[in-house]
Scaffold this active site. Structure first.
Site, mmCIF file in Angstrom:
data_model
loop_
_atom_site.group_PDB
_atom_site.id
_atom_site.type_symbol
_atom_site.label_atom_id
_atom_site.label_comp_id
_atom_site.label_asym_id
_atom_site.label_seq_id
_atom_site.Cartn_x
_atom_site.Cartn_y
_atom_site.Cartn_z
ATOM 1 N N ASP A 35 42.783 44.719 51.902
ATOM 2 C CA ASP A 35 42.884 43.253 51.698
ATOM 3 C C ASP A 35 43.955 42.905 52.484
ATOM 4 O O ASP A 35 44.269 41.942 53.552
ATOM 5 C CB ASP A 35 43.087 43.116 51.038
ATOM 6 C CG ASP A 35 42.951 41.202 50.522
ATOM 7 O OD1 ASP A 35 42.165 40.600 51.141
ATOM 8 O OD2 ASP A 35 44.398 40.594 50.523
ATOM 9 N N HIS A 86 45.740 32.493 39.460
ATOM 10 C CA HIS A 86 45.755 32.577 41.163
ATOM 11 C C HIS A 86 45.223 31.044 41.439
ATOM 12 O O HIS A 86 44.547 30.080 41.138
ATOM 13 C CB HIS A 86 44.748 33.465 41.908
ATOM 14 C CG HIS A 86 44.533 33.840 43.554
ATOM 15 N ND1 HIS A 86 45.649 34.759 43.852
ATOM 16 C CD2 HIS A 86 43.981 33.162 44.249
ATOM 17 C CE1 HIS A 86 45.710 34.453 44.667
ATOM 18 N NE2 HIS A 86 45.082 33.625 45.058
ATOM 19 N N ARG A 118 41.803 38.604 59.903
ATOM 20 C CA ARG A 118 41.005 37.638 59.443
ATOM 21 C C ARG A 118 42.239 36.123 60.018
ATOM 22 O O ARG A 118 41.430 34.828 60.672
ATOM 23 C CB ARG A 118 40.240 37.122 58.349
ATOM 24 C CG ARG A 118 39.553 38.194 57.665
ATOM 25 C CD ARG A 118 39.497 38.124 56.375
ATOM 26 N NE ARG A 118 39.100 36.591 55.678
ATOM 27 C CZ ARG A 118 39.052 36.018 54.449
ATOM 28 N NH1 ARG A 118 39.947 37.346 53.828
ATOM 29 N NH2 ARG A 118 39.312 35.574 54.427
ATOM 30 N N SER A 146 38.005 39.386 49.050
ATOM 31 C CA SER A 146 39.714 38.915 49.128
ATOM 32 C C SER A 146 40.943 38.912 47.801
ATOM 33 O O SER A 146 41.561 40.270 47.002
ATOM 34 C CB SER A 146 40.392 38.199 51.031
ATOM 35 O OG SER A 146 41.556 37.760 50.031
ATOM 36 N N LYS A 162 41.851 42.160 45.325
ATOM 37 C CA LYS A 162 43.368 42.572 45.112
ATOM 38 C C LYS A 162 43.501 41.838 42.695
ATOM 39 O O LYS A 162 44.175 42.986 42.493
ATOM 40 C CB LYS A 162 44.863 41.269 45.017
ATOM 41 C CG LYS A 162 44.603 41.736 46.872
ATOM 42 C CD LYS A 162 45.468 40.525 47.569
ATOM 43 C CE LYS A 162 44.757 39.590 47.668
ATOM 44 N NZ LYS A 162 44.846 38.552 49.220
#
Ligand code: URA
Length: 452
Positions: A172, A93, A179, A194, A198
């Site tokens: 999320d 990620h 947000r 967050s 995931k």
């Protein structure tokens, strides 16, 4: 809201005043928010209190778990790929950047090395690009698979690249959108919860994080990047997922191509062994650590040799073609990138003065791509995959007056002219450059290694 277990105004006040919410309160709050029993204005107030007050370790773990279990999870514990298994499941990620197409290379590369890669990616956000938008530049490519279809593909070819389904981590999805419009993105615990909610919902055994640092990243202060990395590693390891982070430079774009179809072209060039040096260096470093996180080897030199090997042999390119075909894309585009969308107008950005390229800032380049139609100003906006910017310079390079710094690819002459002007203003020519180290730190559960 008062549902008998929590009174939200009291929770907001407690967080505002520096107190902590109990794990059961986070669970009840997130469940009520997903069920639309807590209004956005209360959740926004609480998020802002977290921005200023932070979260204790116990709160962070509780919030992440409450978000992770707020909907379906991608259960893969018993996954068998081509009849072999169960096997390691790894993902990578990135915190977000400009020109970052490493996922397009890494997913097929790792799938060639006996690791399953269930990659769930996002779309472009603000000035940053998104893997899903890049993949969809390939004619026909479908990123909207159900979890069941994604699993079937994984079982067949060991790799799938899809978007988040509405059922996966809905907390999320809702909280991030809130947000985004309430000035509460820039909070280390909220970013960590967050992302990790995931990733942990993918039932991974290993995860590598690319923590982008510098002017084009969400986190600009290198010291804060280290804290974010350690925070996410703590969450991953506590859930039994081996987690490793690399801090990489985002004070300039990664590679030369910025914009969806242009980046797919560059990723394919990389899979053929001909990618730009910085892109390949970051890709190989992340790939090696994905193999380490998968538990295939603890020796990073061996891992590096293996990931370089699948590029040299052409195996990664073959697996990418297979994945494109499996997801409905035109596999001929992999061998003939002219089949990818191409913008009708191309115009150069040149320098009026001689000197050294001091800065190639990602933010204005990303914003120029959004203005060209290659990104979104609103969540539901369509993206033009063909437009973008190809860079011909890097920080530290010496240039003469009249040299080309970049090429803008646009739909119209007017769009091209304004992007040429914006990028011409953004790229700074001067006397001396001091770019960030391409890969500055490696963070593991054992500690932080400085790599420069
Ligand atoms: N990416 C995410 O998924 N969440 C954040 O909060 C920031 C970046």
């Amino acid at each position: 809201m008062d549902d008998g277990t929590i009174v939200v105004p009291r929770l907001i006040e407690r967080k505002r005043d520096g107190g902590a919410l109990a794990p059961a309160e986070w669970r009840a709050l997130i469940a009520a928010y997903v069920a639309d029993r807590v209004p956005d204005y209360q959740m926004a107030a609480l998020a802002m209190a977290v921005v200023f007050r932070g979260l204790s370790e116990e709160e962070l773990v509780a919030l992440t778990a409450a978000m992770r279990t707020s909907g379906d999870q991608f259960h893969l514990e018993d996954l068998r790929v081509a009849g072999i298994g169960p096997m390691a499941r790894v993902d990578k990620h990135s915190i977000g950047g400009v020109g970052d197409k490493t996922s397009l290379l890494l997913a097929p590369m790792l799938a060639c090395l006996g690791v399953a890669v269930p990659m769930i990616s996002g779309r472009g956000l603000g000035h940053t690009g998104g893997t899903l938008d890049k993949l969809e530049a390939i004619p026909g490519f479908n990123t909207r698979l159900s979890l069941a279809a994604a699993r079937r593909q994984l079982e067949r070819i060991g790799v799938v690249m899809v978007g988040q389904t509405p059922e996966l981590v809905p907390a999320d999805r809702k909280l991030y959108a809130l947000r985004d419009v309430t000035g509460t993105v820039e909070s280390i615990p909220l970013i960590a919860a967050s992302i990790m909610s995931k990733k942990l919902a993918e039932s991974l055994t290993g995860l590598v994080l690319d923590i982008k640092t510098g002017s084009g990243a969400f986190i600009q202060d290198p010291a804060q990047s280290l804290v974010l990395g350690q925070t996410m590693i703590g969450l991953g390891e506590a859930s039994g997922c081996r987690t490793i982070a690399l801090c990489t430079a985002m004070d300039r774009p990664l590679g030369s191509a910025c914009g969806n179809a242009l980046e797919v072209r560059e990723a394919i060039a990389g899979l053929r062994g001909g990618g730009p040096a910085d892109l390949m260096e970051v890709t190989f470093a992340l790939g090696a650590d994905m193999l380490v996180a998968a538990g295939i080897t603890a020796d990073r030199a061996v891992a590096r040799g293996a990931v370089e090997g699948v590029i040299r042999s052409g195996a990664a390119l073959d697996r990418f073609r297979l994945m494109v075909e499996a997801q409905g894309g035109d596999p001929r585009a992999v061998d003939d990138p002219e089949r990818l969308p191409r913008a009708p107008v191309s115009r150069p950005v040149t320098t009026a003065s001689a000197g050294v390229v001091v800065a190639v800032p990602p933010r204005p380049i990303g914003h120029a791509i959004v203005s060209l139609g290659g990104g979104r100003m609103q969540a539901d906006q369509a993206v033009d995959w063909s437009v973008g910017v190809e860079l011909s310079c890097v920080p530290g390079q010496r240039v003469a007056a009249g040299d080309r710094l970049a090429t803008v690819h646009a739909r119209t002459e007017a769009d091209a002219a304004s992007a040429v002007a914006a990028i011409g203003r953004a790229i700074i020519i001067g006397e001396r450059a001091a770019p960030l180290a391409l890969i500055s730190h490696r963070i593991t559960r054992e500690g932080i290694d400085v790599l420069t």
